[in-house]
Design an enzyme around this catalytic site. Structure first.
Site, PDB file in Angstrom:
ATOM      1  CG  ASN A   9      -1.762   1.160   1.414  1.00  0.00           C
ATOM      2  OD1 ASN A   9      -1.700   2.106   0.632  1.00  0.00           O
ATOM      3  ND2 ASN A   9      -2.586   1.157   2.453  1.00  0.00           N
ATOM      4  NE  ARG A  91      -4.922   3.505  -1.065  1.00  0.00           N
ATOM      5  CZ  ARG A  91      -4.380   4.575  -0.501  1.00  0.00           C
ATOM      6  NH1 ARG A  91      -3.321   4.456   0.276  1.00  0.00           N
ATOM      7  NH2 ARG A  91      -4.893   5.756  -0.717  1.00  0.00           N
ATOM      8  CG  HIS A 179      -9.160   8.141   1.013  1.00  0.00           C
ATOM      9  ND1 HIS A 179      -9.322   9.477   1.344  1.00  0.00           N
ATOM     10  CD2 HIS A 179      -7.821   7.903   1.083  1.00  0.00           C
ATOM     11  CE1 HIS A 179      -8.135  10.012   1.590  1.00  0.00           C
ATOM     12  NE2 HIS A 179      -7.212   9.076   1.443  1.00  0.00           N
ATOM     13  NE  ARG A 239      -2.746  14.606  -1.050  1.00  0.00           N
ATOM     14  CZ  ARG A 239      -3.308  13.407  -0.941  1.00  0.00           C
ATOM     15  NH1 ARG A 239      -4.389  13.129  -1.634  1.00  0.00           N
ATOM     16  NH2 ARG A 239      -2.802  12.492  -0.135  1.00  0.00           N
ATOM     17  CD  GLU A 377      -6.072   2.615   2.997  1.00  0.00           C
ATOM     18  OE1 GLU A 377      -6.684   3.438   2.308  1.00  0.00           O
ATOM     19  OE2 GLU A 377      -4.908   2.799   3.390  1.00  0.00           O
TER      20      GLU A 377
END
Ligand code: AMP
Length: 397
Positions: A9, A91, A179, A239, A377
């Site tokens: 990931n 991912r 996400h 960001r 995840e």
């Protein structure tokens, strides 16, 4: 030797990994991360039984993807596990309109995914670089991509549109949302808790270095704060989040910024880091009393509170609010502030439950259930992979 799945990931500044035994229930063998890739990287590894645990700094400077992968594979190799890595799941941040389910990462798929690099420049290129490196060191392993955009692919069409000319929409300038692997995992936990209703009109706040919100109904995505790129929506670590497009025109035309400079500004130098001038790390900001840090935190909370209202409007109400990811799982202070901002929707948090980060932190009898659900995840990727590489019957026991 039995088979194992390795999941990688790759984020913008970390590589998380986990290895699962390929049998029923996907027992965890080992998991860990290399964080702070650009400055004093740190390797952390733990096993299912937390022994032996590794934690070490990997030099003073930065570390590239190849060295990152080598450290991880060496650590796994030194554990002498009786399982062999037969497949590797990734991912992948962007699947575009085409990849809405896990896919084997063969040449033609990789070529198609490479064309999406401009839509998520930092993440997508790193994802694909790591796939190439794995092909070099584990040439026999089957590699599978699971896509962060896929969970949002069934949103109502209107939720994907921008107010732009139709030709642009038809050529792919739409909201994708991100996400999704985390949201899919949280949705599965909501189904486990509430049954098929999955908490009804639920808004999930994935608040990590990247941050977004997703409104779901019965576990399906309805609306989300990220859009065409992972820049949109909430203020994040580095960001900017939602920005008037007029600012972009101004920076390009009047301030003569280059496109590359602008991209760096909006992806790497804005958000909590840009506003505070101190750090993009929430924990660091919470530990200082510098007014600029306080302002950055206030903006983070303000925007999250506003967007929760916006998503509740899209879903026609709010029954369940979920916090997940680094900030959502670990900061009672930020959860409390955001819940205060959402108080008008019936959100009421019990301070003690919140302080202890209990699974349900709302007051008893609250109109809105407020939950803390740790995301995973890596496990979500391993579970999604089963749809295309099922476990052989003789490994199901
Ligand atoms: P993630 O990207 O999910 O790993 O989340 C990283 C973010 O979580 C960083 O901004 C961390 O500072 C933040 N974080 C982790 N632990 C805490 C904590 N105990 N309190 C506040 N923020 C935290």
């Amino acid at each position: 030797m039995t088979d194992a799945t390795l999941v990688l990931n790759a984020g913008s500044s970390s590589l998380k990994f986990a290895m699962f035994e390929r049998r029923h229930g996907l027992p965890l063998l080992v998991k860990g991360s290399i964080s702070s890739l650009h400055d004093k990287p740190r390797l952390k590894v733990s096993t299912a039984h937390d022994e032996p645990r590794t934690e070490m700094t990997l030099g003073k400077g930065s570390i590239d993807s190849q060295a990152t992968l080598e450290f991880i594979l060496r650590d796994i190799g030194e554990r002498g596990l009786p399982q062999k890595i037969t497949n590797v799941g990734h991912r992948i941040v962007h699947g575009g309109s085409r990849f809405t389910a896990p896919a084997i990462l063969d040449r033609s798929t990789l070529k198609a995914l490479d064309q999406l690099v401009p839509l998520a420049p930092i993440h997508q290129s790193r994802n694909l670089e790591i796939v190439e490196l794995v092909a070099g060191v584990l040439p026999e392993a089957v590699q599978v991509g699971c896509f962060d955009t896929a969970f949002h692919a069934d949103r109502p069409h209107v939720a994907m549109l921008y107010g732009l000319p139709r030709a642009l929409t038809e050529s792919g300038v739409i909201s994708f949302g991100f996400h999704g692997i985390s949201y899919g995992y949280v949705a599965s936990k909501l189904k486990a808790r509430y049954g098929s209703n999955a908490g009804g009109r639920a808004t999930v706040a994935h608040l990590g270095s990247g941050a977004s919100l997703c409104a779901m109904r019965e576990g399906k995505s309805l609306a989300t704060t990220m859009g065409f790129s992972p820049l949109d929506g909430l203020v994040m670590s580095t960001r900017c989040g939602s920005l008037d497009p007029g600012v972009v025109i101004h920076l390009l035309r009047d301030r003569k910024m280059s496109v590359e400079g602008l991209s760096k500004l909006l992806y790497d130098q804005s958000g909590l880091l840009g506003v505070s001038g101190i750090s993009g790390d929430m924990r660091t900001l919470l530990e200082t009393d510098d007014p600029a840090a306080t302002e950055a935190i206030d903006l983070f909370v303000y925007r999250a509170g506003r967007e929760i209202g916006s998503l509740a409007a899209a879903a026609g109400g709010l029954d369940t609010l979920v916090f997940t990811a680094g900030i959502g799982e670990n900061s009672p202070f930020i959860r409390e502030k955001i819940c205060q901002a959402a108080g008008w929707l019936g959100v009421q948090v019990d301070p003690e439950r919140n302080r202890r980060s209990e699974a349900c932190i709302s007051v008893s009898g609250s109109a809105v259930d407020v939950l803390v659900i740790p995301t995973d995840e890596e496990r979500a990727v391993a579970e999604q992979m089963l749809s295309i590489i099922p476990i052989a019957d003789n490994h199901s026991g």
